[in-house]
Design a protein around this motif. Structure first.
Motif, PDB file in Angstrom:
ATOM      1  N   ASP A  46       0.824  -1.213   0.000  1.00 22.51           N
ATOM      2  CA  ASP A  46       0.000   0.000   0.000  1.00 22.51           C
ATOM      3  C   ASP A  46       0.860   1.266   0.000  1.00 22.51           C
ATOM      4  O   ASP A  46       0.460   2.301  -0.537  1.00 22.51           O
ATOM      5  CB  ASP A  46      -0.945   0.005   1.205  1.00 22.51           C
ATOM      6  CG  ASP A  46      -2.066  -1.012   1.066  1.00 22.51           C
ATOM      7  OD1 ASP A  46      -2.384  -1.390  -0.087  1.00 22.51           O
ATOM      8  OD2 ASP A  46      -2.606  -1.454   2.095  1.00 22.51           O
ATOM      9  N   VAL A  47       2.054   1.194   0.609  1.00 16.08           N
ATOM     10  CA  VAL A  47       2.969   2.348   0.579  1.00 16.08           C
ATOM     11  C   VAL A  47       3.423   2.602  -0.863  1.00 16.08           C
ATOM     12  O   VAL A  47       3.466   3.745  -1.328  1.00 16.08           O
ATOM     13  CB  VAL A  47       4.187   2.113   1.497  1.00 16.08           C
ATOM     14  CG1 VAL A  47       5.108   3.333   1.470  1.00 16.08           C
ATOM     15  CG2 VAL A  47       3.737   1.822   2.919  1.00 16.08           C
ATOM     16  N   LEU A  48       3.741   1.523  -1.579  1.00 14.08           N
ATOM     17  CA  LEU A  48       4.129   1.667  -2.979  1.00 14.08           C
ATOM     18  C   LEU A  48       2.973   2.204  -3.815  1.00 14.08           C
ATOM     19  O   LEU A  48       3.144   3.142  -4.609  1.00 14.08           O
ATOM     20  CB  LEU A  48       4.592   0.318  -3.540  1.00 14.08           C
ATOM     21  CG  LEU A  48       5.917  -0.224  -2.998  1.00 14.08           C
ATOM     22  CD1 LEU A  48       6.112  -1.670  -3.433  1.00 14.08           C
ATOM     23  CD2 LEU A  48       7.091   0.619  -3.474  1.00 14.08           C
ATOM     24  N   LYS A  49       1.810   1.614  -3.634  1.00 18.66           N
ATOM     25  CA  LYS A  49       0.651   2.013  -4.442  1.00 18.66           C
ATOM     26  C   LYS A  49       0.293   3.478  -4.231  1.00 18.66           C
ATOM     27  O   LYS A  49      -0.050   4.190  -5.193  1.00 18.66           O
ATOM     28  CB  LYS A  49      -0.555   1.130  -4.110  1.00 18.66           C
ATOM     29  CG  LYS A  49      -1.788   1.426  -4.958  1.00 18.66           C
ATOM     30  CD  LYS A  49      -2.942   0.481  -4.627  1.00 18.66           C
ATOM     31  CE  LYS A  49      -4.155   0.793  -5.505  1.00 18.66           C
ATOM     32  NZ  LYS A  49      -5.301  -0.124  -5.212  1.00 18.66           N
ATOM     33  N   SER A  50       0.416   3.969  -3.009  1.00  9.86           N
ATOM     34  CA  SER A  50       0.007   5.350  -2.696  1.00  9.86           C
ATOM     35  C   SER A  50       1.014   6.385  -3.182  1.00  9.86           C
ATOM     36  O   SER A  50       0.726   7.576  -3.159  1.00  9.86           O
ATOM     37  CB  SER A  50      -0.217   5.506  -1.192  1.00  9.86           C
ATOM     38  OG  SER A  50       1.000   5.307  -0.496  1.00  9.86           O
ATOM     39  N   THR A  51       2.187   5.939  -3.626  1.00 10.08           N
ATOM     40  CA  THR A  51       3.213   6.868  -4.097  1.00 10.08           C
ATOM     41  C   THR A  51       3.570   6.670  -5.566  1.00 10.08           C
ATOM     42  O   THR A  51       4.415   7.392  -6.094  1.00 10.08           O
ATOM     43  CB  THR A  51       4.506   6.701  -3.270  1.00 10.08           C
ATOM     44  OG1 THR A  51       4.954   5.344  -3.381  1.00 10.08           O
ATOM     45  CG2 THR A  51       4.282   7.035  -1.812  1.00 10.08           C
ATOM     46  N   PHE A  52       2.931   5.707  -6.231  1.00 12.30           N
ATOM     47  CA  PHE A  52       3.329   5.329  -7.597  1.00 12.30           C
ATOM     48  C   PHE A  52       2.448   6.020  -8.637  1.00 12.30           C
ATOM     49  O   PHE A  52       1.250   6.161  -8.417  1.00 12.30           O
ATOM     50  CB  PHE A  52       3.221   3.801  -7.757  1.00 12.30           C
ATOM     51  CG  PHE A  52       3.950   3.279  -8.953  1.00 12.30           C
ATOM     52  CD1 PHE A  52       5.308   3.008  -8.896  1.00 12.30           C
ATOM     53  CD2 PHE A  52       3.285   3.077 -10.146  1.00 12.30           C
ATOM     54  CE1 PHE A  52       5.992   2.535 -10.005  1.00 12.30           C
ATOM     55  CE2 PHE A  52       3.959   2.607 -11.263  1.00 12.30           C
ATOM     56  CZ  PHE A  52       5.315   2.331 -11.188  1.00 12.30           C
ATOM     57  N   PRO A  53       3.025   6.422  -9.785  1.00 13.98           N
ATOM     58  CA  PRO A  53       4.444   6.431 -10.106  1.00 13.98           C
ATOM     59  C   PRO A  53       5.162   7.516  -9.307  1.00 13.98           C
ATOM     60  O   PRO A  53       4.549   8.466  -8.832  1.00 13.98           O
ATOM     61  CB  PRO A  53       4.475   6.752 -11.602  1.00 13.98           C
ATOM     62  CG  PRO A  53       3.083   6.628 -12.101  1.00 13.98           C
ATOM     63  CD  PRO A  53       2.206   6.876 -10.917  1.00 13.98           C
ATOM     64  N   MET A  54       6.466   7.399  -9.202  1.00 10.82           N
ATOM     65  CA  MET A  54       7.245   8.363  -8.424  1.00 10.82           C
ATOM     66  C   MET A  54       7.148   9.752  -9.044  1.00 10.82           C
ATOM     67  O   MET A  54       7.152   9.912 -10.269  1.00 10.82           O
ATOM     68  CB  MET A  54       8.703   7.912  -8.307  1.00 10.82           C
ATOM     69  CG  MET A  54       9.482   7.776  -9.595  1.00 10.82           C
ATOM     70  SD  MET A  54       8.966   6.379 -10.666  1.00 10.82           S
ATOM     71  CE  MET A  54       9.293   4.977  -9.642  1.00 10.82           C
TER      72      MET A  54
END
Length: 430
Positions: free
Chosen positions: A331-339
């Motif tokens: 979820d941390v990745l999903k909430s910040t993707f794409p950079m």
């Protein structure tokens, strides 16, 4: 379960080369190398994972939930990549541009064989089903010789997907959006490519890495698909409850003359336009991290610091946050993707403009490669300064881009792209 041993190596650089040569027998390979670049947040000097025990592969539809389920069920090391077009899973966006590479949008695998290097020690972790291979593999690794992999490679004829005049026209259209208030910044990219071309992926990687020696170098293979990356940028790292992001915005060339090189570095650190680019993206990253962070825990620990690499000087900021136990790592990745460094701000507006003006799908370029540990930590790079290769299609590609802001000069932006492209072009054109 994994069998784990610790092995001492006399010369880590020689061992790394032999290890990567040995890995070429496998169809699934992820190699991550810091090139001993001094990093505050580095866990390993290098990581190699090969030979899939299990894997997950999907297009963008519900991709992050698919990854979340796979990571939760696996509870082991998994390594792989996220392509840029997973933006279509995060937001109501689409991608219809040409794609000569045809990478799956997401791929991760659980390796049977894993090597973690730190200093003169290598920790080797084999799944129990292959533990009997360990001594034999170590012997074979030591016997590897680079000359067995070398082959003559013809010079690759590079084409431009967007020619110079068209590039100027497109950048001016981005500037119209900015002046109208649609967006503050857009990371606009262009593809360079070669068709009907055969390359030696590992030899290409060795040459690219030697030119650049970056802290987030990657060699990735998924069957007939290859990534050779000399990335200097970390996307996101999770260590316990801590999240670290290190966005790059701001580039200057290097000089062989020490005084001139120092002046170029100083000029970059004081450049108003480059600093404003960096701070815009830093604010976007802070906002992204706040979606999963404990209240008040997002903080900037380094602002617009210039780091030097073999090819370029780069302006990097560092922002950290803390998360609760209940937050799933995916979820941390999903909430910040794409950079944010590869999109612009506001993010959705920037991505819509990117889709309209760019002429190819970005694929794995401006995506991320990295790993999850069994306890849910992770570390991912940003896929830039990279060569992508579809061996079956005989298609080679690299892309470069830059942040367009209100103060951008199209000619200077174009010249910055050529600086970023130089290492890839030199490697491919011999």
């Amino acid at each position: 379960m994994r069998t784990t041993i610790s092995h001492n190596v006399e010369n880590p650089e020689v061992f790394k080369q032999k290890l990567l040569l040995w890995s070429q027998q496998f169809h699934e390979v992820v190699w991550l190398d810091s090139n001993n670049y001094e990093q505050t947040y580095s866990s390993f000097d290098a990581v190699l994972a090969v030979d899939a025990m299990s894997s997950v592969q999907t297009n963008h539809c519900d991709a992050f939930n698919t990854l979340k389920q796979y990571q939760s069920n696996c509870k082991d090391w998994i390594l792989g990549y996220l392509t840029y077009d997973l933006k279509n899973d995060v937001e109501p966006l689409e991608s219809h541009n040409f794609d000569g590479l045809e990478f799956p949008d997401l791929y991760f695998f659980q390796p049977k064989k894993l090597f973690l290097l730190k200093g003169n020690q290598v920790e080797i972790q084999y799944l129990d089903i292959v533990e009997n291979d360990l001594k034999t593999d170590l012997k074979n690794i030591q016997q590897m010789n680079k000359s067995t992999n070398q082959q003559n490679q013809d010079s690759v004829k590079i084409k431009m997907r967007i020619h110079k005049d068209a590039y100027f026209e497109k950048v001016n259209r981005v500037l119209e959006h900015i002046h109208r208030g649609d967006v503050y910044e857009v990371n606009f990219c262009q593809e360079f490519y070669a068709e009907d071309t055969t390359i030696n992926p590992l030899e290409t990687y060795f040459k690219l890495n030697e030119i650049s020696k970056p802290p987030f170098a990657t060699f990735l293979r998924l069957n007939d698909l290859f990534l050779m990356s000399s990335s200097p940028e970390r996307y996101l790292k999770k260590e316990g409850h801590s999240i670290i992001s290190e966005p790059i915005k701001g580039t200057a060339k290097r000089s062989m003359n020490a005084d001139e090189d120092l002046q170029l570095k100083t000029d970059l650190s004081q450049d108003e336009k480059e600093r404003s680019e960096n701070i815009m993206i830093l604010d976007l990253v802070r906002n992204d991290l706040s979606k999963t962070a404990k209240k008040g825990s997002v903080r900037v620990v380094e602002l617009c610091k210039v780091y030097s690499f073999k090819q370029v000087h780069q302006m990097i900021s560092t922002v950290v946050s803390e998360i609760e136990n209940s937050v799933h790592p995916v979820d941390v990745l999903k909430s910040t993707f794409p950079m944010g460094s590869m999109t612009g701000a506001p993010k959705i507006s920037a991505m819509n403009i990117i889709e309209t003006l760019e002429e190819t799908k970005r694929s794995l370029y401006s995506g991320a490669v990295g790993y999850f540990t069994p306890d849910g930590n992770f570390d991912f790079n940003v896929v830039i300064r990279s060569i992508l290769y579809n061996e079956s299609n005989n298609y080679v590609s690299y892309s470069v881009g830059g942040a367009i802001t209100a103060k951008s000069d199209p000619l200077k932006e174009y010249e910055e792209c050529l600086i970023k492209a130089k290492a890839m072009r030199d490697v491919l054109e011999n």
